[in-house]
Design a protein around this motif. Structure first.
Motif, PDB file in Angstrom:
ATOM      1  N   ASN B  43     -37.871  50.986  32.496  1.00 39.72           N
ATOM      2  CA  ASN B  43     -37.676  50.567  31.118  1.00 39.72           C
ATOM      3  C   ASN B  43     -38.926  49.813  30.671  1.00 39.72           C
ATOM      4  N   THR B  44     -39.541  50.290  29.613  1.00 46.26           N
ATOM      5  CA  THR B  44     -40.828  49.714  29.213  1.00 46.26           C
ATOM      6  C   THR B  44     -40.682  48.526  28.267  1.00 46.26           C
ATOM      7  N   GLU B  45     -39.449  48.224  27.889  1.00 44.85           N
ATOM      8  CA  GLU B  45     -39.226  47.101  26.979  1.00 44.85           C
ATOM      9  C   GLU B  45     -38.299  46.095  27.629  1.00 44.85           C
ATOM     10  N   LEU B  46     -38.835  44.961  28.031  1.00 45.92           N
ATOM     11  CA  LEU B  46     -38.070  43.991  28.807  1.00 45.92           C
ATOM     12  C   LEU B  46     -37.979  42.648  28.089  1.00 45.92           C
ATOM     13  N   THR B  47     -36.879  41.973  28.317  1.00 47.02           N
ATOM     14  CA  THR B  47     -36.691  40.661  27.701  1.00 47.02           C
ATOM     15  C   THR B  47     -37.335  39.567  28.547  1.00 47.02           C
ATOM     16  N   PHE B  48     -37.443  38.412  27.923  1.00 49.03           N
ATOM     17  CA  PHE B  48     -37.954  37.215  28.597  1.00 49.03           C
ATOM     18  C   PHE B  48     -37.273  37.013  29.951  1.00 49.03           C
ATOM     19  N   ASP B  49     -35.950  37.010  29.942  1.00 52.47           N
ATOM     20  CA  ASP B  49     -35.241  36.712  31.186  1.00 52.47           C
ATOM     21  C   ASP B  49     -35.304  37.843  32.204  1.00 52.47           C
ATOM     22  N   GLU B  50     -35.388  39.066  31.725  1.00 54.62           N
ATOM     23  CA  GLU B  50     -35.552  40.170  32.673  1.00 54.62           C
ATOM     24  C   GLU B  50     -36.886  40.039  33.405  1.00 54.62           C
ATOM     25  N   ILE B  51     -37.921  39.725  32.653  1.00 59.05           N
ATOM     26  CA  ILE B  51     -39.237  39.520  33.252  1.00 59.05           C
ATOM     27  C   ILE B  51     -39.191  38.362  34.237  1.00 59.05           C
ATOM     28  N   ARG B  52     -38.696  37.237  33.735  1.00 60.70           N
ATOM     29  CA  ARG B  52     -38.642  36.001  34.508  1.00 60.70           C
ATOM     30  C   ARG B  52     -37.892  36.168  35.825  1.00 60.70           C
ATOM     31  N   GLU B  53     -36.714  36.768  35.753  1.00 54.36           N
ATOM     32  CA  GLU B  53     -35.890  36.867  36.961  1.00 54.36           C
ATOM     33  C   GLU B  53     -36.353  37.972  37.899  1.00 54.36           C
ATOM     34  N   THR B  54     -36.850  39.041  37.350  1.00 54.76           N
ATOM     35  CA  THR B  54     -37.338  40.115  38.208  1.00 54.76           C
ATOM     36  C   THR B  54     -38.558  39.663  39.005  1.00 54.76           C
ATOM     37  N   LEU B  55     -39.402  38.887  38.369  1.00 51.61           N
ATOM     38  CA  LEU B  55     -40.626  38.451  39.039  1.00 51.61           C
ATOM     39  C   LEU B  55     -40.486  37.092  39.717  1.00 51.61           C
ATOM     40  N   ASN B  56     -39.315  36.443  39.520  1.00 49.67           N
ATOM     41  CA  ASN B  56     -39.103  35.115  40.105  1.00 49.67           C
ATOM     42  C   ASN B  56     -40.174  34.112  39.711  1.00 49.67           C
ATOM     43  N   ILE B  57     -40.424  33.989  38.438  1.00 53.00           N
ATOM     44  CA  ILE B  57     -41.337  32.948  37.979  1.00 53.00           C
ATOM     45  C   ILE B  57     -40.583  32.014  37.034  1.00 53.00           C
ATOM     46  N   SER B  58     -41.117  30.840  36.868  1.00 47.61           N
ATOM     47  CA  SER B  58     -40.407  29.825  36.084  1.00 47.61           C
ATOM     48  C   SER B  58     -40.453  30.150  34.596  1.00 47.61           C
ATOM     49  N   LYS B  59     -39.557  29.481  33.846  1.00 44.12           N
ATOM     50  CA  LYS B  59     -39.549  29.666  32.408  1.00 44.12           C
ATOM     51  C   LYS B  59     -40.904  29.321  31.797  1.00 44.12           C
ATOM     52  N   SER B  60     -41.447  28.179  32.206  1.00 46.66           N
ATOM     53  CA  SER B  60     -42.707  27.755  31.588  1.00 46.66           C
ATOM     54  C   SER B  60     -43.822  28.753  31.868  1.00 46.66           C
ATOM     55  N   ALA B  61     -43.920  29.213  33.111  1.00 51.75           N
ATOM     56  CA  ALA B  61     -44.967  30.182  33.449  1.00 51.75           C
ATOM     57  C   ALA B  61     -44.778  31.455  32.639  1.00 51.75           C
ATOM     58  N   THR B  62     -43.525  31.889  32.516  1.00 50.82           N
ATOM     59  CA  THR B  62     -43.230  33.091  31.748  1.00 50.82           C
ATOM     60  C   THR B  62     -43.628  32.904  30.281  1.00 50.82           C
ATOM     61  N   SER B  63     -43.187  31.791  29.717  1.00 50.99           N
ATOM     62  CA  SER B  63     -43.485  31.513  28.319  1.00 50.99           C
ATOM     63  C   SER B  63     -44.990  31.465  28.065  1.00 50.99           C
ATOM     64  N   ASN B  64     -45.681  30.712  28.883  1.00 48.05           N
ATOM     65  CA  ASN B  64     -47.123  30.579  28.673  1.00 48.05           C
ATOM     66  C   ASN B  64     -47.845  31.909  28.841  1.00 48.05           C
ATOM     67  N   ALA B  65     -47.487  32.640  29.881  1.00 49.20           N
ATOM     68  CA  ALA B  65     -48.159  33.917  30.129  1.00 49.20           C
ATOM     69  C   ALA B  65     -47.906  34.881  28.972  1.00 49.20           C
ATOM     70  N   ILE B  66     -46.651  34.950  28.521  1.00 48.70           N
ATOM     71  CA  ILE B  66     -46.321  35.861  27.427  1.00 48.70           C
ATOM     72  C   ILE B  66     -47.090  35.494  26.158  1.00 48.70           C
ATOM     73  N   ASN B  67     -47.099  34.209  25.833  1.00 50.91           N
ATOM     74  CA  ASN B  67     -47.784  33.814  24.606  1.00 50.91           C
ATOM     75  C   ASN B  67     -49.281  34.032  24.686  1.00 50.91           C
ATOM     76  N   MET B  68     -49.821  33.810  25.852  1.00 49.53           N
ATOM     77  CA  MET B  68     -51.237  34.076  26.038  1.00 49.53           C
ATOM     78  C   MET B  68     -51.541  35.558  25.815  1.00 49.53           C
ATOM     79  N   MET B  69     -50.702  36.407  26.393  1.00 50.59           N
ATOM     80  CA  MET B  69     -50.956  37.841  26.273  1.00 50.59           C
ATOM     81  C   MET B  69     -50.642  38.371  24.882  1.00 50.59           C
ATOM     82  N   LEU B  70     -49.708  37.741  24.207  1.00 52.04           N
ATOM     83  CA  LEU B  70     -49.462  38.109  22.805  1.00 52.04           C
ATOM     84  C   LEU B  70     -50.699  37.794  21.966  1.00 52.04           C
ATOM     85  N   SER B  71     -51.272  36.609  22.209  1.00 50.55           N
ATOM     86  CA  SER B  71     -52.429  36.204  21.406  1.00 50.55           C
ATOM     87  C   SER B  71     -53.664  37.038  21.737  1.00 50.55           C
ATOM     88  N   MET B  72     -53.690  37.593  22.944  1.00 53.40           N
ATOM     89  CA  MET B  72     -54.795  38.484  23.305  1.00 53.40           C
ATOM     90  C   MET B  72     -54.520  39.916  22.848  1.00 53.40           C
TER      91      MET B  72
END
Lengths: 157, 157
Positions: B43-72
DNA sequence: TTCTTGGTTCTGCAATAACAGAACTAAAGA
DNA sequence: TCTTTAGTTCTGTTATTGCAGAACCAAGAA
């Protein structure tokens, strides 16, 4: 007695500017400034202490930066008969190769993207199409860029 | 209830591999793995929590990484009516542009090298000649590479 | 009005990087 | 033999990065 070499205000500014650029390209601050110095100084062959004292960096930083850049083939050195010192200079002749390498770097991306496409489910047709288009762009560039280098070399002779 | 998505052993391995590559290209480990996941998951479209839990990373890391990549502009998201969640996906269409940008990056080097050559003493003839040769290689590439992109685009139509 | 969802922001920690300063070393003079 | 030269290597400090965990928050739902 000081080994500092004479450097104008302007040259110093340019060294700083080069430093920023080289840092972005992956060098440490100290190494970046050394590269800069070797590029703008009137004398293109400088000793360890001339570099160290002109840039006001410690022996260890100088030593590590120099050895790192020697191993990357970014700089080289010559010696003079009856003189224990090494005279360092940028290895401009190698710069062309390092640009080539930089382009080759993207080849790494190409390979792994092919692997991704192979492993992907076939059901996401649009996505896979975009991906394969991207891959073929790389394939194209990979074929054409070396030709570009060759063409340029031909104009030099 | 878990939001983890199903991922095979093979897919996980490929995500790690992609992670390494993307880290080298400047992403943080977490961001690199998210890019990887969005590339290999069925599935090429994943939610915040799907990403977070599948990769076992924290909320903050997920949030920061996503926002960084959105801005890029490396990823984007869509929403679905009556659903507060965002669905993230890689912005493949933009990848071509980011490759172009990567090439443009070397233009920066070109500009400053011209400045170096201008400021250099005229007395180091050999050195200056090598430098100007290097500069003209860049000039050549800078002119030719956009043409290459155009030529490729033409073959697509 | 309180609770839940879908995040964001803050605090603190652990690992790493870059460097200074000092101790060290190998080769060459004196 | 002792000293100088031309570095190298070691130790400790500081700054930065990347992240976890927890507190926080705004917009619906109940």
């Amino acid at each position: 007695m000081s080994n500092k070499i004479k450097i104008t205000e302007e040259q110093l500014k340019l060294i700083e500017k080069l430093g920023v650029v080289f840092e972005k390209l992956g060098l440490t601050p100290a190494a970046a400034r050394i590269e800069g110095l070797l590029l703008v100084a009137d004398n293109t062959e400088l000793t360890f202490d001339e570099i160290r004292e002109t840039l006001n960096i410690s022996k260890s930083a100088t030593s590590n930066a120099i050895n790192m850049m020697l191993s990357m083939d970014r700089i080289e050195y010559i010696t003079k008969p009856g003189d224990r010192k090494r005279y360092f200079r940028t290895h401009i002749a190698n710069w062309k190769d390092s640009v080539k390498e930089k382009f080759a770097e993207t080849g790494m991306l190409h390979e792994i993207m092919k692997e991704v496409l192979q492993q992907r489910t076939a059901s996401t047709k649009e996505f896979n199409k975009s991906l394969s288009e991207f891959i073929s762009l790389f394939e194209y560039l990979r074929k054409e860029i070396p030709l570009l280098f060759k063409k340029w070399e031909a104009t030099r002779k």
